[in-house]
Design a protein around this motif. Structure first.
Motif, PDB file in Angstrom:
ATOM      1  N   MET A   1    -111.729  -1.747  36.481  1.00 36.03           N
ATOM      2  CA  MET A   1    -111.043  -2.616  35.542  1.00 36.03           C
ATOM      3  C   MET A   1    -110.396  -3.792  36.298  1.00 36.03           C
ATOM      4  N   ILE A   2    -110.546  -4.999  35.750  1.00 34.33           N
ATOM      5  CA  ILE A   2    -109.948  -6.166  36.400  1.00 34.33           C
ATOM      6  C   ILE A   2    -108.479  -6.300  36.011  1.00 34.33           C
ATOM      7  N   TYR A   3    -108.205  -6.391  34.732  1.00 34.36           N
ATOM      8  CA  TYR A   3    -106.820  -6.472  34.265  1.00 34.36           C
ATOM      9  C   TYR A   3    -106.482  -5.250  33.416  1.00 34.36           C
ATOM     10  N   GLU A   4    -105.307  -4.690  33.662  1.00 34.74           N
ATOM     11  CA  GLU A   4    -104.720  -3.680  32.797  1.00 34.74           C
ATOM     12  C   GLU A   4    -103.303  -4.136  32.475  1.00 34.74           C
ATOM     13  N   ILE A   5    -103.046  -4.368  31.203  1.00 33.74           N
ATOM     14  CA  ILE A   5    -101.739  -4.837  30.749  1.00 33.74           C
ATOM     15  C   ILE A   5    -101.147  -3.768  29.848  1.00 33.74           C
ATOM     16  N   LYS A   6     -99.939  -3.333  30.202  1.00 35.04           N
ATOM     17  CA  LYS A   6     -99.334  -2.209  29.513  1.00 35.04           C
ATOM     18  C   LYS A   6     -97.935  -2.567  29.006  1.00 35.04           C
ATOM     19  N   ASN A   7     -97.791  -2.538  27.668  1.00 31.70           N
ATOM     20  CA  ASN A   7     -96.479  -2.685  27.017  1.00 31.70           C
ATOM     21  C   ASN A   7     -95.685  -3.901  27.517  1.00 31.70           C
ATOM     22  N   LEU A   8     -96.353  -5.043  27.546  1.00 30.68           N
ATOM     23  CA  LEU A   8     -95.746  -6.248  28.102  1.00 30.68           C
ATOM     24  C   LEU A   8     -94.687  -6.820  27.155  1.00 30.68           C
ATOM     25  N   LEU A   9     -93.547  -7.154  27.726  1.00 30.35           N
ATOM     26  CA  LEU A   9     -92.465  -7.795  26.991  1.00 30.35           C
ATOM     27  C   LEU A   9     -92.134  -9.119  27.665  1.00 30.35           C
ATOM     28  N   TYR A  10     -92.068 -10.180  26.860  1.00 25.71           N
ATOM     29  CA  TYR A  10     -91.633 -11.463  27.421  1.00 25.71           C
ATOM     30  C   TYR A  10     -90.840 -12.231  26.377  1.00 25.71           C
ATOM     31  N   ARG A  11     -89.658 -12.714  26.812  1.00 25.11           N
ATOM     32  CA  ARG A  11     -88.826 -13.571  25.984  1.00 25.11           C
ATOM     33  C   ARG A  11     -88.383 -14.750  26.836  1.00 25.11           C
ATOM     34  N   TYR A  12     -88.557 -15.961  26.308  1.00 26.04           N
ATOM     35  CA  TYR A  12     -88.122 -17.140  27.049  1.00 26.04           C
ATOM     36  C   TYR A  12     -86.597 -17.171  27.134  1.00 26.04           C
ATOM     37  N   PRO A  13     -86.052 -17.701  28.236  1.00 27.52           N
ATOM     38  CA  PRO A  13     -84.601 -17.777  28.388  1.00 27.52           C
ATOM     39  C   PRO A  13     -83.959 -18.471  27.189  1.00 27.52           C
ATOM     40  N   LEU A  25    -103.546  -4.549  26.791  1.00 28.00           N
ATOM     41  CA  LEU A  25    -104.987  -4.768  26.717  1.00 28.00           C
ATOM     42  C   LEU A  25    -105.599  -4.547  28.095  1.00 28.00           C
ATOM     43  N   THR A  26    -106.909  -4.413  28.111  1.00 29.73           N
ATOM     44  CA  THR A  26    -107.658  -4.314  29.365  1.00 29.73           C
ATOM     45  C   THR A  26    -108.829  -5.292  29.309  1.00 29.73           C
ATOM     46  N   VAL A  27    -109.233  -5.765  30.486  1.00 28.90           N
ATOM     47  CA  VAL A  27    -110.420  -6.615  30.606  1.00 28.90           C
ATOM     48  C   VAL A  27    -111.232  -6.091  31.783  1.00 28.90           C
ATOM     49  N   GLY A  58     -90.464  -6.738  30.780  1.00 25.59           N
ATOM     50  CA  GLY A  58     -90.828  -5.327  30.693  1.00 25.59           C
ATOM     51  C   GLY A  58     -92.330  -5.152  30.707  1.00 25.59           C
ATOM     52  N   GLY A  59     -92.767  -3.921  30.942  1.00 25.19           N
ATOM     53  CA  GLY A  59     -94.187  -3.635  30.977  1.00 25.19           C
ATOM     54  C   GLY A  59     -94.777  -3.808  32.362  1.00 25.19           C
ATOM     55  N   GLU A  60     -96.110  -3.758  32.425  1.00 21.35           N
ATOM     56  CA  GLU A  60     -96.792  -3.778  33.713  1.00 21.35           C
ATOM     57  C   GLU A  60     -98.123  -4.506  33.593  1.00 21.35           C
ATOM     58  N   ILE A  61     -98.455  -5.274  34.631  1.00 18.67           N
ATOM     59  CA  ILE A  61     -99.762  -5.920  34.741  1.00 18.67           C
ATOM     60  C   ILE A  61    -100.388  -5.471  36.051  1.00 18.67           C
ATOM     61  N   LEU A  62    -101.581  -4.881  35.952  1.00 17.45           N
ATOM     62  CA  LEU A  62    -102.327  -4.485  37.133  1.00 17.45           C
ATOM     63  C   LEU A  62    -103.556  -5.376  37.260  1.00 17.45           C
ATOM     64  N   LEU A  63    -103.783  -5.901  38.450  1.00 13.80           N
ATOM     65  CA  LEU A  63    -104.978  -6.693  38.742  1.00 13.80           C
ATOM     66  C   LEU A  63    -105.802  -5.909  39.754  1.00 13.80           C
ATOM     67  N   GLU A  64    -106.950  -5.457  39.316  1.00 12.49           N
ATOM     68  CA  GLU A  64    -107.797  -4.562  40.116  1.00 12.49           C
ATOM     69  C   GLU A  64    -106.995  -3.361  40.628  1.00 12.49           C
ATOM     70  N   GLY A  65    -106.164  -2.815  39.764  1.00 10.00           N
ATOM     71  CA  GLY A  65    -105.407  -1.611  40.083  1.00 10.00           C
ATOM     72  C   GLY A  65    -104.135  -1.837  40.868  1.00 10.00           C
ATOM     73  N   ARG A  66    -103.828  -3.096  41.225  1.00 15.35           N
ATOM     74  CA  ARG A  66    -102.634  -3.391  42.013  1.00 15.35           C
ATOM     75  C   ARG A  66    -101.602  -4.104  41.154  1.00 15.35           C
ATOM     76  N   PRO A  67    -100.317  -3.716  41.259  1.00 15.24           N
ATOM     77  CA  PRO A  67     -99.277  -4.396  40.477  1.00 15.24           C
ATOM     78  C   PRO A  67     -99.262  -5.892  40.782  1.00 15.24           C
ATOM     79  N   LEU A  68     -99.278  -6.696  39.751  1.00 11.79           N
ATOM     80  CA  LEU A  68     -99.355  -8.149  39.942  1.00 11.79           C
ATOM     81  C   LEU A  68     -98.217  -8.697  40.800  1.00 11.79           C
ATOM     82  N   PRO A  69     -96.965  -8.228  40.652  1.00 14.21           N
ATOM     83  CA  PRO A  69     -95.879  -8.781  41.479  1.00 14.21           C
ATOM     84  C   PRO A  69     -96.057  -8.530  42.975  1.00 14.21           C
TER      85      PRO A  69
END
Length: 259
Positions: A1-13, A25-27, A58-69
């Motif tokens: 899997m290239i992208y795995e996005i789990k329970n992402l939360l984003y609010r602008y300041p 979602l996954t891609v 909040g949530g998590e983004i994995l790129l090729e199984g590695r945490p994006l941060p």
């Protein structure tokens, strides 16, 4: 899997609501994903999070199984290329040089693009059928030409996935069709492709997987043929729409009732 996005939360300041509210979602490799939603729904915000340009609350983004941060900008750029709605470079480049810069992520910091990178740039221009533009100024190009050159730059990066942010937003009808054909071809050649759009007809033309981002920042995903219904579209866009099957083209189209 290239992208795995789990329970992402984003609010602008300073914002009053979550633009992304538990989005998942996954891609995977070779997948074609179209992300639908109204203007301002958060489609571009989702891409900015996927590219590491915005930090979710909040949530998590994995790129090729590695945490994006945990990844550097260069590491992200070796996997994921981005085609924005429009781009105005700070300096005036020739088309060839602009495309060549797409190779930068895979060139060491102390090196300059060499013959191998120049060949990659030339192949990308040839693949797009725009080699004749090589020596033109990027700033002098039309909107449709710029979009094709920017796609060539993304191809030159040799990524595994290309993110297109509303790639037809500023194009005339003919150039919209050309760009959609390019996207479809890239998917058929094995690239993973994710496209944001506000037009359901683009999703119906491209097929594949669809993700629908609603006004509350929630994301639904599924097969295009199953997820795009009149009821779903009416809920997303807040207006009455109709889906009609065209037997001569063997596909559905989204149309408005009479004004």
């Amino acid at each position: 899997m290239i992208y795995e996005i789990k329970n992402l939360l984003y609010r602008y300041p300073g914002g009053e609501r979550n633009v992304l509210n538990g989005a998942s979602l996954t891609v995977g490799e070779g997948e074609l994903l179209t992300i639908l939603g109204r203007n301002g729904a958060g489609k571009s915000t989702l891409f900015a999070c996927m590219l590491g340009l915005l930090k979710p609350q909040g949530g998590e983004i994995l790129l090729e199984g590695r945490p994006l941060p945990s990844l550097s900008e260069r590491q992200i750029a070796t996997v994921s290329a981005f085609v924005p709605q429009s781009h105005e470079p700070a300096f005036d480049f020739t088309v060839f040089d602009y495309v060549l810069m797409g190779c930068a992520a895979k060139v060491s910091l102390l090196s300059h693009p060499g013959k191998a990178e120049e060949e990659r740039a030339q192949r990308a221009l040839e693949q797009m059928g725009i080699s004749a533009l090589s020596h033109r100024s990027y700033r002098e190009l039309s909107g449709g030409e710029r979009q094709q050159v920017t796609i060539a730059r993304a191809i030159a990066a040799e990524p595994k996935i290309i993110l297109f942010d509303e790639p037809t937003a500023h194009l005339d009808f003919a150039n919209q069709i050309k760009v959609l054909r390019i996207i479809k071809t890239l998917s058929e050649k094995g690239y993973a492709v994710a496209v944001t759009t506000h037009d359901p007809n683009h999703a119906l033309l491209l097929g594949g997987t669809v993700a629908i981002l609603d006004a509350d920042g929630r994301l639904r995903t599924g097969k295009c043929s199953e997820l795009i219904t009149e009821e779903v579209l009416a809920g997303v866009y807040g207006t009455d729409v109709r889906l009609r099957y065209l037997p001569e083209f063997d596909r559905e189209v989204c149309i408005y009732p009479n004004l």
